[in-house]
Design an enzyme around this catalytic site. Structure first.
Site, PDB file in Angstrom:
ATOM      1  N   LYS A 260       0.849  -1.183   0.000  1.00 56.57           N
ATOM      2  CA  LYS A 260       0.000   0.000   0.000  1.00 56.57           C
ATOM      3  C   LYS A 260       0.890   1.241   0.000  1.00 56.57           C
ATOM      4  CE  LYS A 260      -3.608  -2.328   2.691  1.00 56.57           C
ATOM      5  NZ  LYS A 260      -4.711  -2.290   1.722  1.00 56.57           N
TER       6      LYS A 260
ATOM      7  N   ARG B  51      -9.978 -11.807   1.029  1.00 53.54           N
ATOM      8  CA  ARG B  51     -10.838 -12.810   0.388  1.00 53.54           C
ATOM      9  C   ARG B  51     -10.159 -14.178   0.356  1.00 53.54           C
ATOM     10  NH1 ARG B  51     -10.998  -9.236  -4.900  1.00 53.54           N
ATOM     11  NH2 ARG B  51     -10.796  -7.712  -3.217  1.00 53.54           N
TER      12      ARG B  51
END
Length: 620
Positions: free
Chosen positions: A401, A478
């Site tokens: 990030k 996920r």
């Protein structure tokens, strides 16, 4: 679990392991140590283990030189196994944090007990109540005055008469009109209460969130006034049904508990709130109302627990620490809740390649948390599962990030789904609903960067056999949920709700206050939205557009883990759907927005209240 025997054999070091070699103890490599000395050191290390890693035996075998730590507790409902293994290679790396009890930066949260408020429902004239502050919830209509600048509302008129007209006069000077968010506290002589507070409810107040806001505003006013004893009354309560009164009283109580909460565990100095008692006037009395107030306390304390989990920094709340918090819940409510905490080795046996792929880069080992609630007696009418994303920190992996808006500084919140799930477990352990079995599941780990971590382009195999090409290591949540959902289905549940801080796309779509809901089941959607009407939390159902699945196909595996930017929250839900049994009703909740209050820079505890209400609906 025991020594990695095959590995020792493969490196031709098996015999050497039996006498002298490097051993990993508490994250440190100890070279050339004999067994008696090692045994003494083990006893010291065991004393510093987290409470859910209790040692029961130190076994020495001439064939394996194994040290096996097996969980030993009187309760058979809590199971845990853990192994400390030797490193049979001098090339072994320093393994930090594996069992170390100290936290990075020497930070330890202060042991601050959250304050308790004594609630009571009373039918007493407002002019006769005695205490530090009388708070009146008023709408804009309630503040209407006649041509003589006198209140028309009966309660305000009575208070104003007792105060010699000063209430109407001061409210005009303060320009208090009853708008939502307005409040004023006046110290006026003439009443049994030292102060009178007016709290604005807006044009009307009908929702649970409005009355919870009233409770929070009362708590804030009490803090400013340093009030110990407070009473709350609605200026207009005529015509309310008994059911409405119960709900309003519960919401006010819940708001008061949440309003006085301040997470000061990481501050060097903090002040304790003054509020000790809260009387709710004019909404009835009796056992039903007392039971409802107790329920509000239980759920609110669970919300506070969830908030504090999310607020805790990643150098304190590691996957091991989160597992320990789960085990504490099971210990506290061992009559109805059991715990099974799985290590990485046990997850490997279950073929959880998707989850373990995310965890591979971190020195802090993963822990798979499974709590199970079963009622004290009676038949089970419904079997449910609550699955929460448990990334205690998300760096993004090799897709790190970066740049403005990446929010890497608040990635401790990436376990917000697990906080909602464990908070719900805590509440249900206190409430003990009949007729329902609930599984609380969290695949906890960190998403970090190292030479052992997953890379873009790697292919992972989930526990249902499906393969995933990782085209973005920052779409890791996920991947952990995939194996958690397969595990949940294997428990024989009929309905699953998963919660995750999963996509920025959902925040773009719905903003910071509303969670996105994805489900193919209209029945399940109806149940959860009915629960949210009671809790006051905001959800919005989003489409599961099957045609979008085309963007998730891989040329070399069954699927990729991210599609294109358009419809990112939808394609994520479609990805999760691949790991749910078709016979199971399933819902995915993306709470990336409402889990965090950006203005105050603290967690909200979102999701706990709705989940508890949903479980109770299935219970009844």
């Amino acid at each position: 679990m025991g020594w990695p025997r095959k590995w020792c054999q493969r490196t031709n070091q098996f015999k050497k392991c039996n006498a002298f070699e490097a051993h990993v103890i508490g994250g440190f490599i100890i070279n050339n140590i004999d067994y008696p000395t090692l045994k003494k050191m083990v006893a010291t290390i065991v004393a510093s283990l987290p409470s859910f890693l209790l040692a029961s035996s130190v076994a020495h075998s001439s064939s394996t030189s194994s040290l096996i730590f097996n969980k030993l507790r009187s309760s058979s409902r809590l199971r845990f196994s853990f192994a400390v293994a030797p490193l049979c290679s001098r090339r072994a790396k320093f393994m930090a944090h594996t069992l170390a009890s100290a936290n990075l930066g020497l930070t330890q949260p202060a042991n601050i007990e959250n304050p308790k408020i004594a609630f009571a429902a009373k039918e007493i004239d407002v002019g006769e109540w005695k205490g530090d502050m009388l708070a009146v919830g008023v709408t804009e209509k309630d503040m209407t005055k006649d041509e003589n600048s006198k209140f028309q509302n009966s309660i305000l008129k009575k208070l104003d008469r007792l105060l010699g007209g000063l209430l109407a006069e001061v409210s005009s000077e303060e320009d208090f009109t009853g708008k939502s968010g307005q409040s004023t506290v006046l110290r006026l002589p003439g009443l049994g209460s030292k102060r009178v507070g007016l709290i604005g409810l807006g044009q009307s107040a009908a929702s649970p969130s409005a009355f919870r806001g009233l409770g929070e505003a009362v708590a804030a006013a009490a803090k400013t006034a340093q009030a110990n004893s407070v009473a709350v009354v609605l200026a207009s309560s005529e015509g309310l049904s008994n059911e409405s009164k119960l709900g309003i009283a519960s919401a006010i109580a819940s708001g008061a508990v949440l309003g006085i909460h301040e997470d000061n565990r990481y501050k060097s100095e903090s002040k304790k709130p003054q509020l000790k008692s809260l009387d709710i006037l004019g909404l009835g009395t009796g056992p039903d109302l007392e039971k409802k107030l107790k329920y509000a306390e239980d759920v609110s304390s669970a919300i506070v627990f969830g908030r504090e989990l999310v607020n805790s920094p990643a150098n304190v709340l590691t996957p091991a620490a989160l597992a320990e918090e789960a085990s504490k819940i099971a210990s506290s409510y061992s009559d109805v809740i059991s715990a099974n905490i799985l290590t990485a080795e046990q997850c490997k046996e279950l073929k959880m390649g998707s989850y373990l792929g995310v965890a591979a880069a971190s020195d802090n080992p993963p822990y798979f948390i499974h709590l199970c609630y079963k009622p004290l007696s009676g038949p089970i009418k419904a079997k449910l599962a609550l699955v929460g994303k448990g990334l205690t920190f998300d760096s993004g992996g090799y897709n790190i990030k970066t740049g403005p808006g990446c929010s890497i500084d608040v990635m401790k919140i990436d376990m917000g789904g697990s906080a909602a799930v464990l908070g719900s477990a805590k509440a249900l352990g206190q409430i003990k609903p009949p007729g329902v079995e609930v599984h609380f599941i969290v695949a906890s780990c960190e998403n970090m960067i190292s030479g052992t971590g997953m890379r873009p382009g790697d292919i992972l195999t989930a526990s249902n056999g499906k393969t995933i090409e990782v085209n973005n290591t920052d779409a890791e949540g996920r991947l952990t949920l995939a194996d958690a959902l397969v595990y949940a289905c294997n428990q024989g549940v009929e309905k699953i709700v998963d919660l995750a801080t999963l996509t920025g796309a959902c925040i773009v779509a719905l903003g910071p206050s509303i969670a996105g809901v994805f489900t193919p089941s209209d029945e399940l959607a109806k149940e959860v939205f009915e629960a949210s009407e009671i809790s006051g939390e905001k959800f919005w159902r989003m489409p599961l557009e099957e045609s979008y699945w085309e963007s998730m196909k891989s040329g070399v595996a069954d699927m990729v883990n991210t599609g294109g930017r358009p419809g990112g929250a939808i394609t994520t839900a479609l990805f999760l759907k691949q790991f749910v049994d078709e016979k199971v009703q399933w819902m995915h909740i993306d709470l990336a927005g409402p889990v965090w209050n950006e203005k105050k820079r603290v967690a909200t505890g979102f999701g706990v209240s709705t989940l508890v209400e949903w479980v109770l609906k299935n219970s009844s």
